[in-house]
Write a protein that holds these residues in place. Structure first.
Motif, mmCIF file in Angstrom:
data_model
loop_
_atom_site.group_PDB
_atom_site.id
_atom_site.type_symbol
_atom_site.label_atom_id
_atom_site.label_comp_id
_atom_site.label_asym_id
_atom_site.label_seq_id
_atom_site.Cartn_x
_atom_site.Cartn_y
_atom_site.Cartn_z
ATOM 1 N N PHE A 965 0.844 -1.192 0.000
ATOM 2 C CA PHE A 965 0.000 0.000 0.000
ATOM 3 C C PHE A 965 0.881 1.243 0.000
ATOM 4 C CE2 PHE A 965 -2.341 3.348 2.318
ATOM 5 C CZ PHE A 965 -3.448 3.457 1.482
ATOM 6 N N LEU A 966 0.747 2.069 -1.034
ATOM 7 C CA LEU A 966 1.570 3.271 -1.184
ATOM 8 C C LEU A 966 0.830 4.480 -0.631
ATOM 9 C CD1 LEU A 966 2.742 2.601 -4.850
ATOM 10 C CD2 LEU A 966 4.140 2.390 -2.792
ATOM 11 N N SER A 967 1.535 5.293 0.130
ATOM 12 C CA SER A 967 0.946 6.523 0.665
ATOM 13 C C SER A 967 2.042 7.557 0.829
ATOM 14 C CB SER A 967 0.248 6.257 2.001
ATOM 15 O OG SER A 967 1.169 5.791 2.961
ATOM 16 N N LEU A 968 1.652 8.719 1.313
ATOM 17 C CA LEU A 968 2.568 9.844 1.422
ATOM 18 C C LEU A 968 2.702 10.247 2.883
ATOM 19 C CD1 LEU A 968 4.006 11.470 -0.874
ATOM 20 C CD2 LEU A 968 2.236 13.210 -0.567
ATOM 21 N N GLU A 969 3.932 10.299 3.377
ATOM 22 C CA GLU A 969 4.194 10.868 4.702
ATOM 23 C C GLU A 969 4.485 12.355 4.509
ATOM 24 O OE1 GLU A 969 7.299 8.888 6.799
ATOM 25 O OE2 GLU A 969 6.175 7.026 7.033
ATOM 26 N N VAL A 970 3.576 13.187 4.965
ATOM 27 C CA VAL A 970 3.671 14.629 4.701
ATOM 28 C C VAL A 970 4.824 15.233 5.500
ATOM 29 C CG1 VAL A 970 2.476 16.843 4.864
ATOM 30 C CG2 VAL A 970 1.202 14.769 4.217
ATOM 31 N N VAL A 971 5.637 16.027 4.797
ATOM 32 C CA VAL A 971 6.706 16.791 5.436
ATOM 33 C C VAL A 971 6.234 18.219 5.659
ATOM 34 C CG1 VAL A 971 9.071 17.652 5.190
ATOM 35 C CG2 VAL A 971 8.486 15.330 4.408
ATOM 36 N N LYS A 972 5.585 18.775 4.645
ATOM 37 C CA LYS A 972 4.988 20.108 4.777
ATOM 38 C C LYS A 972 3.867 20.222 3.753
ATOM 39 C CE LYS A 972 8.598 22.230 1.879
ATOM 40 N NZ LYS A 972 9.620 23.303 1.805
ATOM 41 N N MET A 973 2.948 21.148 4.016
ATOM 42 C CA MET A 973 1.859 21.360 3.063
ATOM 43 C C MET A 973 1.305 22.774 3.211
ATOM 44 S SD MET A 973 -1.433 19.289 4.570
ATOM 45 C CE MET A 973 -2.356 19.944 5.969
ATOM 46 N N ARG A 974 0.604 23.189 2.184
ATOM 47 C CA ARG A 974 0.046 24.546 2.164
ATOM 48 C C ARG A 974 -1.240 24.530 1.351
ATOM 49 N NH1 ARG A 974 3.770 28.340 -1.045
ATOM 50 N NH2 ARG A 974 2.639 27.478 -2.831
ATOM 51 N N LYS A 975 -2.263 25.188 1.880
ATOM 52 C CA LYS A 975 -3.495 25.297 1.104
ATOM 53 C C LYS A 975 -3.321 26.375 0.041
ATOM 54 C CE LYS A 975 -8.508 25.678 1.377
ATOM 55 N NZ LYS A 975 -9.684 26.009 2.183
ATOM 56 N N GLU A 976 -3.673 26.036 -1.200
ATOM 57 C CA GLU A 976 -3.518 26.954 -2.325
ATOM 58 C C GLU A 976 -4.756 27.840 -2.468
ATOM 59 O OE1 GLU A 976 -0.410 26.813 -4.588
ATOM 60 O OE2 GLU A 976 -0.149 26.317 -2.477
ATOM 61 N N SER A 977 -4.545 29.019 -2.988
ATOM 62 C CA SER A 977 -5.636 29.992 -3.145
ATOM 63 C C SER A 977 -6.355 29.797 -4.472
ATOM 64 C CB SER A 977 -5.089 31.416 -3.074
ATOM 65 O OG SER A 977 -4.483 31.650 -1.830
ATOM 66 N N TYR A 978 -7.668 30.002 -4.435
ATOM 67 C CA TYR A 978 -8.449 30.030 -5.676
ATOM 68 C C TYR A 978 -8.391 31.433 -6.270
ATOM 69 C CZ TYR A 978 -10.735 25.465 -4.996
ATOM 70 O OH TYR A 978 -11.003 24.136 -4.868
ATOM 71 N N VAL A 979 -8.736 31.539 -7.519
ATOM 72 C CA VAL A 979 -8.824 32.861 -8.162
ATOM 73 C C VAL A 979 -9.921 33.662 -7.469
ATOM 74 C CG1 VAL A 979 -8.020 32.042 -10.406
ATOM 75 C CG2 VAL A 979 -10.460 32.026 -9.884
ATOM 76 N N GLN A 980 -9.848 34.973 -7.611
ATOM 77 C CA GLN A 980 -10.896 35.817 -7.058
ATOM 78 C C GLN A 980 -12.188 35.572 -7.823
ATOM 79 O OE1 GLN A 980 -9.847 39.929 -6.970
ATOM 80 N NE2 GLN A 980 -11.790 40.600 -6.085
ATOM 81 N N ASP A 981 -13.300 35.590 -7.106
ATOM 82 C CA ASP A 981 -14.598 35.360 -7.741
ATOM 83 C C ASP A 981 -14.820 36.406 -8.830
ATOM 84 O OD1 ASP A 981 -17.263 35.062 -8.420
ATOM 85 O OD2 ASP A 981 -17.922 34.685 -6.375
ATOM 86 N N PRO A 982 -14.837 35.988 -10.113
ATOM 87 C CA PRO A 982 -14.935 36.961 -11.210
ATOM 88 C C PRO A 982 -16.269 37.699 -11.241
ATOM 89 C CG PRO A 982 -15.197 34.729 -12.039
ATOM 90 C CD PRO A 982 -14.809 34.604 -10.602
ATOM 91 N N ARG A 983 -17.275 37.190 -10.558
ATOM 92 C CA ARG A 983 -18.581 37.851 -10.570
ATOM 93 C C ARG A 983 -18.564 39.157 -9.788
ATOM 94 N NH1 ARG A 983 -22.095 33.340 -7.906
ATOM 95 N NH2 ARG A 983 -20.351 33.586 -6.453
#
Length: 986
Positions: A965-983
């Protein structure tokens, strides 16, 4: 001498248990007393059961009140009187009828009017079974009342509600909670008198010494009262005794039904099956459980006649008789399920069937049972005050600000910094925690009794509309009432609806038997899917933990899935035996570490305890306990025991026997640790097998009818994951997903070919009544041809119409939704039409010059996010910055033991603790290609990097492998931003 005692089942009034009451009575030299809770008999049976332990004669009755206002106390002189009291109170509770001032005339009962009530109403005449109750407090008024002349009608009625000042304070808080008011606003009329307490019996006699006739009247009453129920081990069941009105006819019918089905279940050889069948039938007859089997058969037969799917599980799956009757679909011969686990002469309780139905069909099954059998009720259960609930309730009672209540309930405080009021909340919270708050309905239990249920208890009528007993399953079992478990689940509804969808979407498919599980078990495509853990949407096997286990064990067959279904349970997993099982599965040499006796008992599970049966085997063969003692362990680990002392005694004998056999203490204690780890979690093997059958049915449908199956999954509330994830899975399986359409959609999702049209139900702000109007008009007068046609035919507000337009429900017109919004506002924006209005003639719409408008891909996605809760495009299309890495799940194999940079859309997280109690997380993500991968955040990383809701995370971690079973041991992570709501930008 005490005829008006309350336990804490006088809900939000009493302050201690019925057992505490018996202890209090013993301390005060009381040898006989009556438990009379307010409009409630929840504690009566256990009070009677426990009384002999304290050498006390139990008497039971009911304190009849309207709110706090006491009308009279009813005392049962015998079992029939108890039934009469219960029946009378049940009628009033069912009809929500107030208790009258005048007591009823019921056989086998005595009624006592409190002195204050007699004075208030100026009562004159009293029937033979009616008395005037005098408390210690009333002795001050009695000499100055005309009722001093009613010498043959006066008896002692000293209420008992408190043991101490602390109980009285707790009572006041409970009354404030019950009335939902501040403690400072609680009136004295809503509170019991502080002198409602128990005095030593000699003191009570001393208090009434000037009125010996009152004592004599009371003493004459007690010998008239006697109540008895059988609580002994091996007592006769109180369930319905016969199915056909005759025990002989019952057995002949059971035998006939089994013989009729033997060739269907065993077409290739019946000798072994027949031998097992006759052996079971003999024991079933000997233990008087023939009617139990026939009643379950009747329930299942009705379900099949209605086309309802069911799964029979629990220990009942160990029975070949149950298999022949169709109660279960698990072949006990195939799995070597021994019947003695399900039923044996040493077992103190009857067999146990859990029958699952679709959540859509369960209500009708409940209705059928209540109409089919004469004495039926739902099982009750107690909802107790827990820490958070108590703190919130007491916080309101003491008038604490919401912020302080939140802080206390979440335990986010330093005790030394709390003010006096907050400390009072915690102090009295600890006293109230664990008390019953209100009576609710058991999640699945139904009682089918030989006698009217009022023989045992009062019943009440909850919102479900069915009579419900005022006690829980433990009390019921004590007296010989054993529940039938009728459960609802969504997995069966998914299977049933998939078959319905196949009939209209794939009419060329004919002759498919979803119950031909033997064929599914041998299907290579199904087993290959199982081995790869491609089980999204499939019953019991779709969670991340189960996917991981299936891959580690390389499960590709039914028996392997049966084991996996039980190994995944917390008891096996948390004891470390799940890992040991996997190690022994991959390395047969490791089995040498197993104790030879354990390996001999459980060769199929490598000497590891996996099922409830294993615990019985180990207790009996390894430790030398009797089957009766082993049954105590079984009940203990399934959370069904009543007595910790009984369980402790078996533990001591287990260890003692092992020492006599010469086992080292380290071995004995390790085995006992494994047994303890099963508590509340273990599955019977038959139970796991039943789950595995349903899993195989689901996997077969997913393998050969994936889009129909995923549509059914979505229509039945999904499963482990959010609907968005199942929609993504359907797309990955080849579906084209369409937003709700006014001409193609319904409230639920619909599939046509490979096109799935989402249902209106996903539009959280769209009103149900608007949807019903659309569907009714479309069914009556055909599809809509344009927005103008829709507005002419459907009464709808501009706000509701705007939701449909923004979701592109008018996409068939080919007109941009912004232009449609303009048209809608021109047509409806300044008008108000009522439902009763309709147009005799079509009104010509004015023509307006509308600017050329074009909806962008991003604007559509953000409309979907707002209205659906998720976008129909890939979430990676919404990133502010394009991904800096194109690593995918498929790269894990050649990046093993190396760190990679990968982007993942968060599917789900699971918070857990390390062996040292530190917080850590497991998480599941979708990569840029839509494939699933799993990651783990160990405590140091979990402290530094937090999950911040759903979205895309950029993850840097090490690819690791364990048992394939392959998985990832997280070393670091960051939540990415979405584009600004174009509306709303620019």
């Amino acid at each position: 001498m005490y005829l008006n005692c309350h336990s804490y089942y006088s809900l939000r009034f009493g302050t201690f248990s019925e057992v505490d009451l018996l202890e209090l009575a013993r301390e005060n030299h009381v040898t006989q007393l009556a438990l009379t809770d307010i409009n409630n008999t929840s504690a009566c049976l256990n009070f009677i059961r426990k009384a002999s332990t304290y050498n006390i004669k139990p008497i039971v009755g009911i304190d009849f009140r309207n709110g706090i206002n006491q009308q009279f106390v009813g005392i049962a002189k015998n079992n029939e009187g108890f039934r009469q009291l219960n029946t009378w109170l049940s009628e009033h509770l069912h009809l929500e009828r107030p208790i009258p001032q005048q007591a009823p005339d019921l056989p086998g009962t005595v009624f006592i009017y409190p002195f204050e009530k007699v004075l208030l109403h100026g009562m004159e005449a009293f029937k033979e079974h009616e008395y005037i109750g005098i408390s210690v407090k009333d002795l001050r008024k009695l000499p100055f009342s005309k009722y001093i002349g009613y010498k043959d009608k006066l008896i002692v009625l000293q209420p008992v509600t408190f043991r101490s000042k602390r109980d009285y304070n707790a009572h006041r808080l409970l009354r404030a909670i019950g009335n939902n008011i501040l403690l400072s606003k609680l009136s004295t009329e809503e509170v019991a008198s502080e002198d409602e307490k128990m005095y030593p019996v000699e003191n009570l006699y001393q208090a009434f010494r000037e009125y010996p006739f009152i004592l004599e009247n009371t003493d004459r009453l007690f010998p008239q009262c006697s109540i008895d129920f059988d609580f002994t081990t091996g007592k006769q069941s109180q369930n319905q005794q016969t199915y056909t009105k005759s025990e002989q006819d019952d057995y002949r019918l059971l035998e006939k039904l089994c013989l009729e089905q033997i060739s269907y279940r065993y077409p290739d050889g019946q000798q072994q099956a027949l031998e097992r069948m006759w052996k079971e039938l003999e024991l079933i007859k000997k233990m008087s459980f023939v009617s139990y089997f026939l009643i379950n058969y009747d329930i299942v037969r009705y379900a099949k006649a209605q086309g309802y799917f069911h799964v029979g599980r629990g220990s009942g799956a160990n029975s070949i008789v149950a298999y022949l009757l169709g109660i279960t679909d698990v072949d006990p011969l195939e799995l070597d399920l021994y019947f003695e686990r399900f039923m044996n002469l040493f077992r103190s309780t009857p067999p146990d069937f859990d029958i699952d139905f679709s959540w859509r069909d369960r209500e009708d099954m409940t209705r059928y049972i209540f109409e089919r059998f004469p004495h039926v009720a739902l099982m009750g259960t107690y909802v107790t005050f827990n820490y958070k609930g108590v703190v919130r309730e007491l916080g309101k009672v003491f008038g604490l600000p919401k912020e302080d209540i939140d802080r206390l309930s979440e335990r986010q405080f330093d005790h030394s910094e709390l003010d006096e009021v907050s400390r009072l909340v915690l102090r009295y919270g600890s006293l109230i925690t664990g008390m019953p708050n209100y009576i609710s309905v058991h999640s699945s239990g139904i009682i089918i009794s030989e006698k009217p249920l009022q023989y045992f208890t009062t019943t009440f009528l909850p919102p479900k509309g069915y009579p419900t007993v005022q006690f829980d399953m433990h009390i019921a079992e004590d007296v010989g009432l054993y529940k039938f478990d009728i459960l609802g689940q969504r997995g069966l509804a998914k299977i049933k609806e998939t078959l319905e969808i196949i009939r209209y979407n794939r009419p060329e498919v004919t002759g498919m038997d979803i119950h031909d599980v033997q064929r599914f078990k041998k299907d290579r495509k199904v087993n290959g899917m199982l081995k790869r853990a491609q089980c999204m949407g499939c019953f019991y096997v779709e969670s991340p933990a189960m996917r991981m286990l299936l891959k580690k064990l390389e499960v590709d067959n039914y028996l392997g899935l049966v084991a996996a279904s039980s190994i995944i349970r917390p008891g096996v997993a948390q004891s470390g035996m799940m890992r040991e099982y996997i190690l022994r599965h991959h390395d047969p040499k490791r089995m040498k570490q197993a104790h030879p006796v354990l390996l001999d008992i459980m060769p199929d599970t490598y000497g590891v305890m996996v099922y409830q049966e294993d615990v019985i085997k180990v207790a009996h063969h390894f430790a030398g306990l009797t089957l009766a003692e082993a049954d105590v362990l079984r009940r203990g680990m399934s959370g069904k025991y009543r007595s910790r002392d009984e369980f402790k005694a078996v533990e001591e004998k287990f260890i003692s026997n092992c020492r006599q056999k010469g086992y080292e203490d380290s071995v004995t204690l390790e085995v006992w640790k494994q047994i303890e780890s099963f508590a509340g979690y273990a599955f019977a093997k038959g139970h796991s097998a039943s789950y595995a059958v349903e899993s195989y049915q689901s996997m077969f449908l997913r393998a050969y009818f994936p889009l129909e199956f995923m549509t059914a999954v979505l229509n039945n509330g999904g499963g482990f994951y959010r609907p968005e994830i199942y929609i993504h899975e359907a797309r990955m399986l080849g579906a084209t997903i369409h937003s709700p359409c006014i001409n193609r959609s319904y409230m639920e999702n619909r599939i046509r070919g490979k096109d799935i049209f989402l249902g209106f139900g996903y539009l959280k702000d769209l009103e149900d009544r608007a949807v019903q109007r659309i569907l009714k008009e479309r069914e009556t007068n055909g599809i809509f041809t344009s927005l103008e046609d829709f507005i002419d035919r459907v009464h709808i507000s501009i706000e509701q119409l705007s939701i449909l337009i923004r979701m592109e429900a008018f996409g068939f017109t080919g007109i941009d939704k912004y232009e449609l919004l303009w048209q809608a506002h021109f047509s409806l924006g300044h008008t108000r039409r009522f439902e009763s209005q309709y147009q005799l003639f079509k009104v010509k719409q004015n023509s307006y010059e509308i600017p050329v408008l074009k909806t962008t891909h991003l604007e559509a996605a953000f409309d979907q996010l707002e209205l659906l809760g998720f976008a129909l495009c890939s979430p990676f299309d919404l990133l502010l910055e394009p991904p800096q890495s194109n690593r995918l799940t498929r790269d894990f194999n050649h990046c093993l033991n190396h760190c990679i940079d990968i982007y993942g859309y968060l599917v789900t997280t699971k918070r857990t603790s390390s062996r040292y109690g530190e917080e850590m997380f497991f998480a599941t993500f979708l990569d840029q290609s839509g494939e699933v991968f799993d990651a783990v955040l160990f405590p140091p990383v979990a402290k530094q990097y937090r999950f911040r809701g759903k979205g895309i995370y950029r993850i840097y971690g090490k690819v690791v492998e364990e048992f394939g079973f392959l998985s990832l041991e997280v070393v670091k992570m960051r939540k990415e931003s979405y584009v600004q709501d174009p509306r709303f930008s620019g």
